[in-house]
Scaffold this motif. Structure first.
Motif, PDB file in Angstrom:
ATOM      1  N   MET A   1       3.229   2.866 -10.328  1.00  0.00           N
ATOM      2  CA  MET A   1       2.054   3.778  -9.242  1.00  0.00           C
ATOM      3  C   MET A   1       2.703   4.381  -8.191  1.00  0.00           C
ATOM      4  O   MET A   1       2.179   5.102  -7.730  1.00  0.00           O
ATOM      5  CB  MET A   1       1.176   2.854  -9.258  1.00  0.00           C
ATOM      6  N   VAL A   2       3.904   3.766  -7.701  1.00  0.00           N
ATOM      7  CA  VAL A   2       4.502   4.402  -6.572  1.00  0.00           C
ATOM      8  C   VAL A   2       4.769   5.795  -6.756  1.00  0.00           C
ATOM      9  O   VAL A   2       4.758   6.753  -6.024  1.00  0.00           O
ATOM     10  CB  VAL A   2       5.477   3.534  -6.087  1.00  0.00           C
ATOM     11  N   GLY A   3       5.440   5.995  -7.993  1.00  0.00           N
ATOM     12  CA  GLY A   3       5.728   7.447  -8.428  1.00  0.00           C
ATOM     13  C   GLY A   3       4.638   8.310  -8.476  1.00  0.00           C
ATOM     14  O   GLY A   3       4.590   9.569  -8.050  1.00  0.00           O
ATOM     15  N   MET A   4       3.450   7.738  -9.029  1.00  0.00           N
ATOM     16  CA  MET A   4       2.270   8.567  -9.205  1.00  0.00           C
ATOM     17  C   MET A   4       1.799   9.053  -7.740  1.00  0.00           C
ATOM     18  O   MET A   4       1.381  10.256  -7.580  1.00  0.00           O
ATOM     19  CB  MET A   4       1.322   7.814  -9.912  1.00  0.00           C
ATOM     20  N   TYR A   5       1.785   8.030  -6.834  1.00  0.00           N
ATOM     21  CA  TYR A   5       1.303   8.424  -5.454  1.00  0.00           C
ATOM     22  C   TYR A   5       2.143   9.211  -4.805  1.00  0.00           C
ATOM     23  O   TYR A   5       1.905  10.313  -3.894  1.00  0.00           O
ATOM     24  CB  TYR A   5       1.132   7.091  -4.573  1.00  0.00           C
TER      25      TYR A   5
END
Length: 410
Positions: free
Chosen positions: A317-321
């Protein structure tokens, strides 16, 4: 110049009420329609029909408004908000009649998209008449209202049911009707672009817009393309950018689930990208003093490309944010920069058409995304879908750079 604070506040409220309803009608369309017994396929068909109709209607309506006559920006917005309010009331009363729900939802969805560029044109019309409205701030606060609505409406719907969405539509559109009705010039412009009071004349009269007698409206599509070749080529780039942009938005829950997240992370992602639009849009006037609108459009296109490229390689989810954070340079820059480009580079008689063509290109990008992305997702998977979006966004960047390439002096 007319006092900026009061007019900016009133124009901001027009944007706020628009984007509150935009959240409930567009962003939560599937939530409402699925609850009313529609299948995923039927929802996709409904949204595709509504998007196609809005892409067709936007330039047609703009061509009518651009011609001197009784239909003005303000009047069309007033008609539109009343149609959406009445349509929402009809849905409240006949929500068990599936065919009627389909027809009415298509209409209110289409009408709301159709009056979005007219709302933008309204601001620049008033600016040219001497009313100092800060477009970027008003548009940014509109995005903030979308973010706030997204953050709170999900829980409220879970408690009270999807019928709450229709209540929000009606209330926001009735408020908008009151604001738009009172949002009118009390005097007429003189030939030098200033205004003289003439017995309190309504600015929505036939001669509302101050038009140079030498100007010609380019309502024929081919005439328009010949007159504005760079802009017309840029519209192809816009379709590519919003193919990728809508791919992320339409299938965000599937992308998030593949990264280990769920509905809660979906809410965070939507809120993050919407709230990041506010600071850039609010400062766009200052930014445009340093960077031209066409260069900003190239920058935003590159940001659309990077935004989806990050997701190709994201593993959590870091990549998503991080990807969603590029909304700061992508959508947040694109929308006001495109509006200012049209206002600065097009004839007065082509202003509304120009704004409408941008919105039509955005809509067409969404239609292609709806039709193609789901098929790729079902048959090949998320990674292949994102790679397709990345390549398409890159093509858009190349097209936009070519469109705005400086002309060599002979």
């Amino acid at each position: 110049m007319k006092s900026s604070v009061g007019w900016t506040i009133r124009y901001t409220l027009i944007n706020v009420t628009y984007f509150v309803a935009f959240c409930t009608i567009h962003a939560l369309a599937a939530l409402y329609l699925l609850d009313r017994g529609f299948s995923n396929t039927e929802v996709g068909i409904l949204l595709a029909v509504a998007n196609i109709l809005s892409a067709i209607s936007q330039p047609i309506v703009a061509g009518i408004i651009d011609k001197p006559g009784p239909l003005t920006n303000r009047r069309f917005i007033l008609i539109s908000v009343m149609i959406i309010a009445l349509g929402s009331i009809l849905l409240m009363l006949f929500d068990d009649k599936k065919v009627l729900v389909f027809i009415v939802y298509v209409i209110i969805y289409m009408v709301q998209f159709t009056y979005q560029p007219v709302m933008t044109a309204l601001c620049f019309e008033y600016q040219k008449a001497g009313y100092n409205i800060y477009y970027g701030l008003a548009r940014g606060l509109g995005s903030a209202s979308f973010a706030v609505t997204s953050a709170f409406v999900g829980g409220a719907v879970a408690r009270r049911g999807v019928g709450l969405l229709l209540v929000i539509n009606v209330v926001s559109m009735l408020l908008s009707a009151v604001i738009v009705y009172t949002f009118k010039m009390s005097d007429k412009k003189t030939e030098d672009g200033k205004k003289d009071v003439q017995n309190g004349a309504d600015s929505d009269s036939v001669n509302e817009r101050d038009i140079d007698s030498d100007e010609v409206a380019h309502n024929n599509l081919f005439d328009f393309i010949r007159t504005y070749p760079a802009f017309s080529l840029f519209l192809l780039g816009t379709i590519c950018f919003f193919f990728a942009h809508n791919m992320i938005n339409d299938f965000m829950i599937q992308i998030i689930r593949s990264l280990g997240g769920g509905e809660k992370e979906l809410g965070y992602s939507n809120f993050l990208q919407a709230i990041l639009e506010l600071p850039v849009m609010a400062m766009i006037g200052i930014i445009l003093k340093k960077i031209t609108s066409n260069r900003l459009l190239i920058i935003s296109g590159i940001a659309f490309f990077i935004k989806i490229l990050i997701l190709v390689f994201a593993t959590n989810m870091v990549g998503m944010y991080v990807s969603q954070s590029f909304q700061l340079f992508a959508y947040a820059v694109f929308i006001p920069a495109a509006a200012y480009y049209v206002s600065s580079n097009m004839s007065e008689l082509d202003q509304v058409k120009g704004q409408a063509f941008v919105t039509s290109a955005i809509t067409i990008g969404g239609v292609f995304s709806n039709l193609i992305s789901g098929v790729i997702l079902d048959n090949l998977g998320i990674k292949q879908m994102l790679i397709t979006g990345t390549v398409t966004a890159l093509v858009g960047v190349v097209i936009t750079i070519i469109a705005f390439k400086p002309k060599r002096s002979s």
